[in-house]
Design an enzyme around this catalytic site. Structure first.
Site, mmCIF file in Angstrom:
data_model
loop_
_atom_site.group_PDB
_atom_site.id
_atom_site.type_symbol
_atom_site.label_atom_id
_atom_site.label_comp_id
_atom_site.label_asym_id
_atom_site.label_seq_id
_atom_site.Cartn_x
_atom_site.Cartn_y
_atom_site.Cartn_z
ATOM 1 N N LYS A 50 0.838 -1.200 0.000
ATOM 2 C CA LYS A 50 0.000 0.000 0.000
ATOM 3 C C LYS A 50 0.876 1.254 0.000
ATOM 4 O O LYS A 50 2.064 1.194 0.347
ATOM 5 C CB LYS A 50 -0.916 -0.031 1.233
ATOM 6 C CG LYS A 50 -0.177 -0.008 2.567
ATOM 7 C CD LYS A 50 -1.103 -0.442 3.706
ATOM 8 C CE LYS A 50 -0.380 -0.376 5.044
ATOM 9 N NZ LYS A 50 -1.161 -1.008 6.121
ATOM 10 N N TYR A 283 14.476 30.470 9.842
ATOM 11 C CA TYR A 283 13.237 31.114 10.296
ATOM 12 C C TYR A 283 13.190 31.191 11.812
ATOM 13 O O TYR A 283 13.488 30.207 12.501
ATOM 14 C CB TYR A 283 12.019 30.321 9.808
ATOM 15 C CG TYR A 283 11.705 30.537 8.352
ATOM 16 C CD1 TYR A 283 11.364 31.790 7.853
ATOM 17 C CD2 TYR A 283 11.729 29.458 7.473
ATOM 18 C CE1 TYR A 283 11.069 31.975 6.520
ATOM 19 C CE2 TYR A 283 11.420 29.628 6.128
ATOM 20 C CZ TYR A 283 11.094 30.891 5.657
ATOM 21 O OH TYR A 283 10.795 31.066 4.350
#
Ligand SMILES: *Cc1c(COP(=O)(O)O)cnc(C)c1O
Length: 396
Positions: A50, A283
């Protein structure tokens, strides 16, 4: 659909322009598949593929696993099964773990019967799904070949996620008519805590599952995921369903994995700068240069590439085997590393930086980021240049 393109923009990625290379060792995946097969014999090992083989590339990996003898493939969605079906032989089956989405029954039946390739078989997770699949099956049986539609039956053995609850199993056994028109292949359930061998729920789920399975004596049994396949003193039923172990992840919490490593992720330095003590980085300026002459390297991998932002000021990379801490916040497309202690000969634009590899496993990254290796793998970006190693010889 005319006018729409399903080719991802990422097909423009090139080896030279990509800011990181993701090596995927397909022969290691096949070796892991064989290890699990030995571990659980005489049970058979399936492969859980999956989410594009946990982000690693199902189109390459599934055929290699099939060459190695795998015939049972588990996906989550019908669309995943449809994409993989033509790549596998008619001897193989693709099972849809999430079951039948309401309204998709006919699509699912058609997907499994038109054209060539592997069978597509839904897992039936509720009485409602059983009824809807049985209705499609009987319509098809009347209309065409009379061949019943295949399915897998899932029971909830204690995880409260998918599958029939105890009273629903009793109802089914008391009134088996709907399911009698369906070609049930096996009965399955799923562990909640198999990665923690001491968890008491493992024994409880195990006992309950095999007790219920005994009431469906014609059906093969499938309970174990990767960690279940390694639980001590434990029977393995007929089919085990490993996922993460194939892809090199740990099978027990806090334990080194017995599996071969599969993924290596190598970025390159984009730019270097030397900054004075106290100068802020990234940041929020959350990292202050600790040394009089701190060297910062910027690499072109960020949270949009699946590198967790939670690793800001926390995670590491390695240059020539030397640990370099992530300095400041992880940005969307880049992050900064404190490389002050790396010898100058390894520091130049283009120099390799190990993010996943011999010094840092997917589980190491996951632990630092407070998550699991599954999440690290499934987030790996399509902006990386992907190299599949051993895909041709694997399984031959
Ligand atoms: C994802 C999944 C697996 C595989 O689990 P791993 O822990 O990756 O081995 C097996 N069974 C079911 C039902 C799953 O959802």
């Amino acid at each position: 659909m005319a006018g729409t393109s399903t080719v991802p923009a990422t097909s423009y990625v090139s080896r030279t322009s990509a800011s990181a290379v993701l090596h995927i060792d397909v022969s290691a995946i096949v070796a892991n598949y064989r290890l699990i097969g030995q571990q659980v014999a005489p049970a058979q090992a399936a492969a859980v593929v999956k989410a594009d083989c946990y982000g690693l590339g199902a189109a390459t990996i599934c055929p290699a696993l099939e060459r190695a003898g795998c015939r049972h493939f588990f996906v989550a969605h019908l669309a995943e099964a449809q994409a993989l079906r033509p790549l596998l032989s008619a001897d193989s089956a693709l099972y849809i773990l999430n079951g039948l989405v309401p309204g998709a029954e006919e699509e699912c039946a058609a997907a499994g019967t038109n054209g060539t390739g592997a069978a597509i078989i839904p897992v039936l997770n509720s009485p409602d799904q059983i009824d809807r699949w049985a209705a499609v099956a009987s319509a098809l049986t009347v209309g065409t070949s009379g061949r019943p539609l295949p399915a897998v039956l899932q029971i909830d053995s204690g995880m409260s996620r998918l599958g029939l609850q105890p009273h629903e199993i009793e109802d089914l056994l008391a009134r088996p008519e709907p399911i009698s028109g369906v070609d049930l292949r096996f009965i399955m359930s799923h562990f909640a805590c198999a990665d923690t061998p001491d968890a008491p729920s493992n024994q409880a789920q195990n006992d309950y599952f095999y007790r219920v399975a005994a009431r469906f004596p014609a059906l093969a049994r499938s309970l174990d995921n990767s960690s279940g396949s390694f639980l001590p003193h434990h029977q393995h039923g007929d089919i085990v369903r490993p996922g993460i172990a194939l892809y090199g992840g740990a099978v027990q919490v806090g334990q080194k994995t017995p599996m071969y490593a599969v993924a290596r992720l190598t970025a390159k330095i984009l730019q270097l700068r030397t900054i004075k003590s106290g100068t802020g980085v990234g940041y929020g300026l959350t990292y202050a240069a600790p040394e009089a002459e701190t060297i910062i390297a910027t690499i072109g991998v960020g949270y949009a590439d699946g590198w967790p932002r939670a690793l800001s000021n926390k995670g590491s990379a390695f240059i020539n085997g030397i640990r370099v801490p992530i300095a400041g916040r992880v940005s969307m497309d880049s992050m900064t590393l404190d490389v002050t202690h790396v010898p100058a000969e390894h520091l130049h634009p283009g120099a390799p930086v190990e993010l996943i590899g011999p010094h840092q496993s997917i589980d190491d990254v996951a632990n630092d980021a407070d998550t699991i290796s599954y999440e690290i793998l499934t987030q790996l970006s399509h902006r990386y240049w992907r190299v599949y190693e051993g895909a041709e010889e694997a399984g031959a």
